[in-house]
Motif scaffolding. Structure first.
Motif, PDB file in Angstrom:
ATOM      1  N   ASP A  92       0.802  -1.224   0.000  1.00  0.00           N
ATOM      2  CA  ASP A  92       0.000   0.000   0.000  1.00  0.00           C
ATOM      3  C   ASP A  92       0.837   1.277   0.000  1.00  0.00           C
ATOM      4  O   ASP A  92       0.408   2.298  -0.533  1.00  0.00           O
ATOM      5  CB  ASP A  92      -0.936   0.010   1.218  1.00  0.00           C
ATOM      6  CG  ASP A  92      -1.988  -1.086   1.143  1.00  0.00           C
ATOM      7  OD1 ASP A  92      -2.410  -1.427   0.009  1.00  0.00           O
ATOM      8  OD2 ASP A  92      -2.366  -1.623   2.201  1.00  0.00           O
ATOM      9  N   ALA A  93       2.017   1.230   0.589  1.00  0.00           N
ATOM     10  CA  ALA A  93       2.818   2.437   0.743  1.00  0.00           C
ATOM     11  C   ALA A  93       3.994   2.526  -0.231  1.00  0.00           C
ATOM     12  O   ALA A  93       4.724   3.517  -0.208  1.00  0.00           O
ATOM     13  CB  ALA A  93       3.343   2.521   2.177  1.00  0.00           C
ATOM     14  N   ALA A  94       4.187   1.521  -1.057  1.00  0.00           N
ATOM     15  CA  ALA A  94       5.345   1.518  -1.958  1.00  0.00           C
ATOM     16  C   ALA A  94       5.239   2.627  -3.000  1.00  0.00           C
ATOM     17  O   ALA A  94       4.173   2.882  -3.552  1.00  0.00           O
ATOM     18  CB  ALA A  94       5.469   0.166  -2.642  1.00  0.00           C
ATOM     19  N   GLN A  95       6.382   3.262  -3.237  1.00  0.00           N
ATOM     20  CA  GLN A  95       6.474   4.336  -4.224  1.00  0.00           C
ATOM     21  C   GLN A  95       7.648   4.049  -5.146  1.00  0.00           C
ATOM     22  O   GLN A  95       8.599   3.362  -4.763  1.00  0.00           O
ATOM     23  CB  GLN A  95       6.703   5.681  -3.525  1.00  0.00           C
ATOM     24  CG  GLN A  95       5.624   6.061  -2.546  1.00  0.00           C
ATOM     25  CD  GLN A  95       6.016   7.299  -1.752  1.00  0.00           C
ATOM     26  OE1 GLN A  95       7.076   7.874  -1.937  1.00  0.00           O
ATOM     27  NE2 GLN A  95       5.136   7.696  -0.840  1.00  0.00           N
ATOM     28  N   SER A  96       7.585   4.617  -6.321  1.00  0.00           N
ATOM     29  CA  SER A  96       8.667   4.441  -7.284  1.00  0.00           C
ATOM     30  C   SER A  96       9.933   5.112  -6.763  1.00  0.00           C
ATOM     31  O   SER A  96       9.881   6.189  -6.177  1.00  0.00           O
ATOM     32  CB  SER A  96       8.254   5.045  -8.620  1.00  0.00           C
ATOM     33  OG  SER A  96       9.303   4.896  -9.550  1.00  0.00           O
ATOM     34  N   ILE A 148      10.720  -3.427 -15.497  1.00  0.00           N
ATOM     35  CA  ILE A 148      10.391  -3.241 -14.091  1.00  0.00           C
ATOM     36  C   ILE A 148      10.868  -1.886 -13.604  1.00  0.00           C
ATOM     37  O   ILE A 148      11.799  -1.297 -14.156  1.00  0.00           O
ATOM     38  CB  ILE A 148      10.997  -4.348 -13.203  1.00  0.00           C
ATOM     39  CG1 ILE A 148      12.519  -4.370 -13.290  1.00  0.00           C
ATOM     40  CG2 ILE A 148      10.423  -5.693 -13.539  1.00  0.00           C
ATOM     41  CD1 ILE A 148      13.181  -5.300 -12.288  1.00  0.00           C
ATOM     42  N   ALA A 149      10.206  -1.408 -12.580  1.00  0.00           N
ATOM     43  CA  ALA A 149      10.621  -0.204 -11.873  1.00  0.00           C
ATOM     44  C   ALA A 149      10.763  -0.583 -10.402  1.00  0.00           C
ATOM     45  O   ALA A 149       9.950  -1.346  -9.868  1.00  0.00           O
ATOM     46  CB  ALA A 149       9.581   0.899 -12.045  1.00  0.00           C
ATOM     47  N   VAL A 150      11.795  -0.052  -9.783  1.00  0.00           N
ATOM     48  CA  VAL A 150      12.029  -0.355  -8.372  1.00  0.00           C
ATOM     49  C   VAL A 150      11.066   0.454  -7.520  1.00  0.00           C
ATOM     50  O   VAL A 150      10.832   1.639  -7.761  1.00  0.00           O
ATOM     51  CB  VAL A 150      13.494  -0.060  -7.991  1.00  0.00           C
ATOM     52  CG1 VAL A 150      13.740  -0.329  -6.518  1.00  0.00           C
ATOM     53  CG2 VAL A 150      14.432  -0.885  -8.847  1.00  0.00           C
ATOM     54  N   MET A 151      10.496  -0.237  -6.517  1.00  0.00           N
ATOM     55  CA  MET A 151       9.528   0.378  -5.610  1.00  0.00           C
ATOM     56  C   MET A 151       9.996   0.145  -4.180  1.00  0.00           C
ATOM     57  O   MET A 151      10.629  -0.874  -3.891  1.00  0.00           O
ATOM     58  CB  MET A 151       8.140  -0.251  -5.792  1.00  0.00           C
ATOM     59  CG  MET A 151       7.617  -0.282  -7.206  1.00  0.00           C
ATOM     60  SD  MET A 151       6.970   1.280  -7.738  1.00  0.00           S
ATOM     61  CE  MET A 151       5.454   1.349  -6.833  1.00  0.00           C
ATOM     62  N   ALA A 152       9.659   1.085  -3.291  1.00  0.00           N
ATOM     63  CA  ALA A 152      10.002   0.922  -1.882  1.00  0.00           C
ATOM     64  C   ALA A 152       9.054   1.740  -1.032  1.00  0.00           C
ATOM     65  O   ALA A 152       8.549   2.780  -1.457  1.00  0.00           O
ATOM     66  CB  ALA A 152      11.445   1.326  -1.617  1.00  0.00           C
ATOM     67  N   ASP A 153       8.808   1.256   0.158  1.00  0.00           N
ATOM     68  CA  ASP A 153       8.069   1.998   1.170  1.00  0.00           C
ATOM     69  C   ASP A 153       9.091   2.912   1.840  1.00  0.00           C
ATOM     70  O   ASP A 153      10.110   2.425   2.344  1.00  0.00           O
ATOM     71  CB  ASP A 153       7.468   1.011   2.175  1.00  0.00           C
ATOM     72  CG  ASP A 153       6.688   1.696   3.277  1.00  0.00           C
ATOM     73  OD1 ASP A 153       6.729   2.939   3.383  1.00  0.00           O
ATOM     74  OD2 ASP A 153       6.029   0.975   4.050  1.00  0.00           O
ATOM     75  N   PRO A 154       8.864   4.229   1.859  1.00  0.00           N
ATOM     76  CA  PRO A 154       9.852   5.130   2.461  1.00  0.00           C
ATOM     77  C   PRO A 154      10.170   4.788   3.923  1.00  0.00           C
ATOM     78  O   PRO A 154      11.291   5.012   4.372  1.00  0.00           O
ATOM     79  CB  PRO A 154       9.196   6.504   2.355  1.00  0.00           C
ATOM     80  CG  PRO A 154       8.222   6.383   1.232  1.00  0.00           C
ATOM     81  CD  PRO A 154       7.750   4.954   1.259  1.00  0.00           C
ATOM     82  N   SER A 155       9.221   4.220   4.638  1.00  0.00           N
ATOM     83  CA  SER A 155       9.474   3.867   6.036  1.00  0.00           C
ATOM     84  C   SER A 155      10.141   2.502   6.181  1.00  0.00           C
ATOM     85  O   SER A 155      10.627   2.162   7.257  1.00  0.00           O
ATOM     86  CB  SER A 155       8.166   3.890   6.832  1.00  0.00           C
ATOM     87  OG  SER A 155       7.289   2.897   6.364  1.00  0.00           O
TER      88      SER A 155
END
Length: 165
Positions: free
Chosen positions: A56-60, A111-118
């Motif tokens: 839910d919180a993942a961003q590019s 693909i694009a890398v995604m991550a939750d900032p927290s």
């Protein structure tokens, strides 16, 4: 005393050829399937579980890197591996991901890398997040089928040994 033809008892014959070589091959198959099950638990399941945590919180993350990325297909089963690297304030986070999913696809995946900032330690990709339900179902069905095959093989081995003995 005569036996009535209407009342016949079923005969149980021991299986033919239940020697040590057949037992060896059954046990070899069980070990091989067990190794596949362990590999799924070690390589595939952690990426599925962590993707559920950040979905839910993942961003590019445009400045992240993907290396050693490749996908292989076997009919409708796709296996993708990639190494993801993301620079954070605490240092570089490197993570190896393994995706197993089903579907009909021809061509390359981008693909694009995604991550939750927290939670930057759980870096993932949009491919993994887009196919999260598919990956989850594929993992559960595959692991259940392999476990059922192992159980059935061991059960048949025990039953045949009892019948032969």
């Amino acid at each position: 005393m005569t036996t009535s033809p209407d009342h016949t008892a079923p005969l149980r014959l021991p299986p033919r050829g239940q020697g040590w070589i057949n037992t060896f091959w059954v046990l070899f198959g069980v070990v091989a399937l067990g190794a596949i099950l362990v590999a799924a638990g070690v390589y595939t399941a952690p990426a599925v579980l962590s993707d559920w945590q950040v979905r839910d919180a993942a961003q590019s993350v445009p400045d992240a890197r993907v290396s050693d990325g490749k996908c292989t297909s076997k009919i409708v089963i796709h296996i993708c591996d990639a190494t993801l690297a993301l620079r954070t304030a605490a240092g570089t986070v490197t993570r190896r991901v393994n995706y197993v999913f089903t579907g009909v696809h021809v061509g390359d995946y981008s693909i694009a890398v995604m991550a939750d900032p927290s939670r930057p330690d759980l870096v993932t990709t949009d491919l993994g997040l887009d196919r999260l339900w598919n990956r989850t179902i594929t993992l559960l069905v595959g692991a259940t089928a392999i476990a059922a095959c192992i159980f059935a093989a061991l059960l048949a081995l025990v039953r045949n040994r009892r019948a032969a003995g």
